[in-house]
Design an enzyme around this catalytic site. Structure first.
Site, PDB file in Angstrom:
ATOM      1  N   GLY A   1      -6.994  41.584  58.786  1.00 23.83           N
ATOM      2  CA  GLY A   1      -7.099  40.176  57.848  1.00 23.83           C
ATOM      3  C   GLY A   1      -5.788  40.533  57.090  1.00 23.83           C
ATOM      4  O   GLY A   1      -4.748  42.054  57.397  1.00 23.83           O
TER       5      GLY A   1
ATOM      6  N   CYS B   1      -5.710  72.436  47.415  1.00 19.28           N
ATOM      7  CA  CYS B   1      -4.268  73.568  47.082  1.00 19.28           C
ATOM      8  C   CYS B   1      -3.427  72.612  48.082  1.00 19.28           C
ATOM      9  O   CYS B   1      -3.020  73.516  49.320  1.00 19.28           O
ATOM     10  CB  CYS B   1      -5.031  75.096  47.697  1.00 19.28           C
ATOM     11  SG  CYS B   1      -6.182  75.691  46.658  1.00 19.28           S
TER      12      CYS B   1
ATOM     13  N   GLY C   1     -10.794  43.876  57.062  1.00 21.49           N
ATOM     14  CA  GLY C   1     -11.455  45.136  57.648  1.00 21.49           C
ATOM     15  C   GLY C   1     -11.432  45.943  55.346  1.00 21.49           C
ATOM     16  O   GLY C   1     -11.907  45.048  54.558  1.00 21.49           O
ATOM     17  N   ARG C   2      -9.648  45.919  55.013  1.00 19.78           N
ATOM     18  CA  ARG C   2      -9.685  46.449  53.790  1.00 19.78           C
ATOM     19  C   ARG C   2      -9.420  44.385  53.034  1.00 19.78           C
ATOM     20  O   ARG C   2     -10.155  44.932  51.937  1.00 19.78           O
ATOM     21  CB  ARG C   2      -7.994  46.128  54.294  1.00 19.78           C
ATOM     22  CG  ARG C   2      -7.067  46.473  52.627  1.00 19.78           C
ATOM     23  CD  ARG C   2      -5.456  46.618  53.121  1.00 19.78           C
ATOM     24  NE  ARG C   2      -4.913  46.980  54.151  1.00 19.78           N
ATOM     25  CZ  ARG C   2      -5.254  48.063  54.158  1.00 19.78           C
ATOM     26  NH1 ARG C   2      -5.123  49.229  53.266  1.00 19.78           N
ATOM     27  NH2 ARG C   2      -4.253  49.210  55.056  1.00 19.78           N
TER      28      ARG C   2
HETATM   29  N1  LLP Z   1      -8.388  45.417  64.169  1.00 22.84           N
HETATM   30  C1  LLP Z   1      -7.634  46.166  64.349  1.00 22.84           C
HETATM   31  C2  LLP Z   1      -7.892  46.525  66.148  1.00 22.84           C
HETATM   32  C3  LLP Z   1      -7.111  47.192  63.575  1.00 22.84           C
HETATM   33  O1  LLP Z   1      -6.511  48.234  64.492  1.00 22.84           O
HETATM   34  C4  LLP Z   1      -7.252  47.113  62.600  1.00 22.84           C
HETATM   35  C5  LLP Z   1      -7.061  47.870  61.626  1.00 22.84           C
HETATM   36  C6  LLP Z   1      -8.544  45.837  61.655  1.00 22.84           C
HETATM   37  C7  LLP Z   1      -8.883  45.081  63.039  1.00 22.84           C
HETATM   38  C8  LLP Z   1      -8.107  45.902  60.407  1.00 22.84           C
HETATM   39  O2  LLP Z   1      -7.117  45.296  59.611  1.00 22.84           O
HETATM   40  P1  LLP Z   1      -7.039  45.725  58.664  1.00 22.84           P
HETATM   41  O3  LLP Z   1      -7.812  43.579  58.330  1.00 22.84           O
HETATM   42  O4  LLP Z   1      -7.935  46.195  57.821  1.00 22.84           O
HETATM   43  O5  LLP Z   1      -6.038  44.819  57.372  1.00 22.84           O
HETATM   44  N2  LLP Z   1      -6.201  53.611  56.989  1.00 22.84           N
HETATM   45  C9  LLP Z   1      -5.049  52.331  56.809  1.00 22.84           C
HETATM   46  C10 LLP Z   1      -5.406  51.115  57.854  1.00 22.84           C
HETATM   47  C11 LLP Z   1      -5.056  50.929  58.862  1.00 22.84           C
HETATM   48  C12 LLP Z   1      -5.524  50.185  59.795  1.00 22.84           C
HETATM   49  C13 LLP Z   1      -5.711  50.111  61.149  1.00 22.84           C
HETATM   50  N3  LLP Z   1      -6.123  49.386  61.913  1.00 22.84           N
HETATM   51  C14 LLP Z   1      -4.784  52.631  55.523  1.00 22.84           C
HETATM   52  O6  LLP Z   1      -5.488  52.852  54.898  1.00 22.84           O
HETATM   53  O7  LLP Z   1      -3.886  51.218  54.859  1.00 22.84           O
END
Ligand code: LLP
Length: 419
Positions: A239, A346, A277-278
Site C-alpha cells: 500500500g 549497548c 501492511g504499513r
Molecule cells: N507485498 C510485498 C511483496 C512486500 O514485500 C511488502 C513489504 C508488502 C506487500 C507490504 O508493503 P507496505 O504496504 O507495508 O508498504 N521493514 C520496513 C518495510 C519493509 C517492507 C517490505 N515489503 C520498514 O519498517 O519500513
C-alpha cells in the site's frame, strides 16, 4: 482515524487511558487499536468500489494472531512471505484460499505446505523457483496456481532498504525475463497461470511510481495475450506510505482511484489484489515506554527509556522518524529540554528519537507513535531482552494478545554441554 488522542490530560487508546494498561502489564508495551485496524482495511476495501478485488494484509507488518483475526473477520486476504506466516494466518482463522505467497527463496517444505493448504497464488520470483514449484506440485499431486512477480524497474523514491522494484533489487524477474518464465509456466504440467504480481517498495508517499509500475504491468499483460498467455489476475503489491512526521501520502480513495483509472484507460477489467501492511497497521499501534533515567554529558541530554532498538528497530535501521509524546502532561516546573531518546542496549545507534523537545522526568511514560507496523515483528532479543507485551484495545476494553517474554524463555531451547 487517530485512535490515540489526549482526553482529560492523558493519552487514551480508543477509550482506555494508556496508563491503566501499563499499570497492569508494565512497559515497554505495544498497544494496537482494533477500530483503527478495521477502518484502514475497510477504507481500502471500499475504495475499490465494484471492481473485483481482494485486500490482502501484509502479515510481515504485524503478525500477531489477534490482529490477523481482526482483519480475517472483515474478509481480509493475506500476503505471506514464509510458511510460518501462513501458519499464523491459519491459526488466526484466515482463509488460505485468500493467501498470496511471495518471497525470493521458498523452501520445498513451504511450497508443499502452501499447496496442501490451497493458497490462491504462489508468487514466483525466479525461473529456478518455478522449476521447484513444478517439482513439488508433482510430488504432492496438486496443480500450483502461480503469479510471476515482475520487476517494473520503477524508482519508488523511498528509503533504499525498502525499494524493491528496481532492476538491481533481488526481488522478482525483469519484464523481459518474465516472458520466458510465463512460457515455461505454460508448458509445465502442474502449473496454472493466475497472474502478474508486482511490488515496488514501501513507504511510498506519491502515486506516480504506482501508476508507472501499473502501466508497465498492463503493457506486459498485452504482450502476454499476443503470446497466448492468459492473465486472470493482477497483484499490485503493498500500500501507500503513512504519516510518521510531515509526510503527505494519498488517501486510500485517491490511491485506488488512480490505479482503477489506469486500468480503465487500458480497458483492463481484471480482478486485482493489493497487499497493504504499513497503511493498515502502522498508525493503529504505539509503543509505550517509561523514562528510566535522565542523563546529560557535555554535548547532549539523554532521556534513557526502557524500550530499545531491539523493541523498535526502524529508527536505528533506517534512520526513521517516530513521533514521541508524553502520555501525561509534565509535572509543574519540569524543564523543557532537547533530548536524544535512547534505549538501554549497548550500541551507540540505539536511538529511538534524536533531538526531541520534551519536558520529562524519570518515571514518566512516553508513547512512540506509528509503531503498529514493522514494530513488534522486527523486534529481537538482542542483549537478552525479553520482547514486549502486546495489547489490543476495543473501545473501553483491552486485552493482552501476547504476553511479555520471560528471560527463561529466551534460553529455553539452549543446552549446556559438559565438555
Ligand atoms: N507485498 C510485498 C511483496 C512486500 O514485500 C511488502 C513489504 C508488502 C506487500 C507490504 O508493503 P507496505 O504496504 O507495508 O508498504 N521493514 C520496513 C518495510 C519493509 C517492507 C517490505 N515489503 C520498514 O519498517 O519500513
Amino acid at each position: 482515524m487517530n485512535a490515540f488522542t489526549m482526553h482529560g490530560g492523558t493519552l487514551h487508546a480508543e477509550n482506555v487511558p494508556v496508563r491503566n494498561i501499563t499499570n497492569e502489564v508494565g512497559t515497554p508495551c505495544y498497544i494496537y487499536s482494533k477500530a483503527a485496524l478495521e477502518s484502514a482495511w475497510l477504507a481500502y476495501d471500499k475504495a475499490f468500489g465494484d471492481h473485483p478485488h481482494l485486500v490482502c494484509f501484509a502479515v510481515k507488518a504485524n503478525s500477531n494472531i489477534s490482529v490477523l483475526n481482526t482483519l480475517a473477520k472483515l474478509g481480509s486476504g493475506f500476503d505471506v512471505v514464509s510458511g510460518g506466516e501462513l501458519e499464523r494466518v491459519i491459526a488466526a482463522g484466515g482463509d488460505p484460499s485468500k493467501v498470496f505467497f511471495s518471497g525470493v527463496a521458498k523452501s520445498r517444505e513451504e511450497i508443499a505446505f502452501a499447496l496442501q493448504q490451497g493458497v490462491r497464488s504462489i508468487n514466483i520470483e525466479s525461473p529456478a523457483e518455478l522449476e521447484r514449484v513444478q517439482s513439488v506440485a508433482v510430488e504432492v499431486g496438486k496443480v500450483a496456481p502461480i503469479s510471476v512477480r515482475v520487476n517494473p524497474d520503477v524508482d519508488p523514491q523511498t528509503h533504499p532498504y525498502i525499494s524493491t522494484g528496481l532492476e538491481e533489487a533481488k526481488f522478482g524477474v525483469s519484464m523481459q525475463a518474465s516472458l520466458h518464465v510465463f512460457q515455461q509456466a505454460k508448458a509445465a504440467s502442474h502449473i496454472e497461470i493466475l497472474g502478474v504480481a508486482c511490488h515496488i517498495g514501501s513507504q511510498i508517499t506519491t502515486i506516480t511510481p504506482f501508476v508507472d509500475a501499473l502501466e508497465r504491468v498492463i503493457s506486459l499483460v498485452k504482450t502476454l495475450a499476443e503470446m497466448d498467455v492468459d492473465i486472470k489476475h493482477l497483484d499490485l503489491g503493498g500500500g501507500y506510505g503513512i504519516v510518521y512526521n510531515d509526510e503527505t501520502p494519498p488517501s486510500s480513495q485517491e490511491f485506488m482511484q488512480a490505479l482503477l483509472d489506469t486500468l480503465a484507460a487500458a480497458d483492463i477489467q481484471l480482478p486485482i489484489s493489493i497487499e497493504p501492511g504499513r497503511s493498515i497497521a502502522g498508525n493503529a499501534g504505539i509503543l509505550v515506554t517509561e523514562v528510566a533515567y535522565l542523563k546529560e554529558n557535555t554535548e547532549k541530554n539523554f532521556a534513557i527509556i526502557d524500550a530499545a532498538m531491539n523493541d523498535l528497530m526502524r529508527p536505528s535501521l533506517y534512520g526513521a522518524w517516530h513521533t514521541i509524546s508524553p502520555v501525561t502532561p509534565p509535572q509543574e516546573g519540569t524543564p523543557e529540554r532537547v533530548y536524544d531518546v535512547v534505549g538501554p542496549v549497548c550500541e551507540t545507534g540505539d536511538i529511538l528519537g534524536r533531538d526531541r523537545l520534551l519536558a520529562v522526568e524519570a518515571g514518566d511514560l512516553l508513547a512512540i507513535h506509528s509503531a503498529g507496523a514493522y514494530g513488534f515483528t522486527m523486534s529481537s532479543n538482542y542483549n537478552t531482552r525479553p520482547r514486549a507485551v502486546e495489547v489490543l484495545v476495543n473501545d473501553q476494553y483491552w486485552a493482552t494478545i501476547r504476553q511479555r517474554e520471560k528471560t527463561s524463555d529466551l534460553f529455553a531451547l539452549e543446552t549446556v554441554i559438559d565438555w
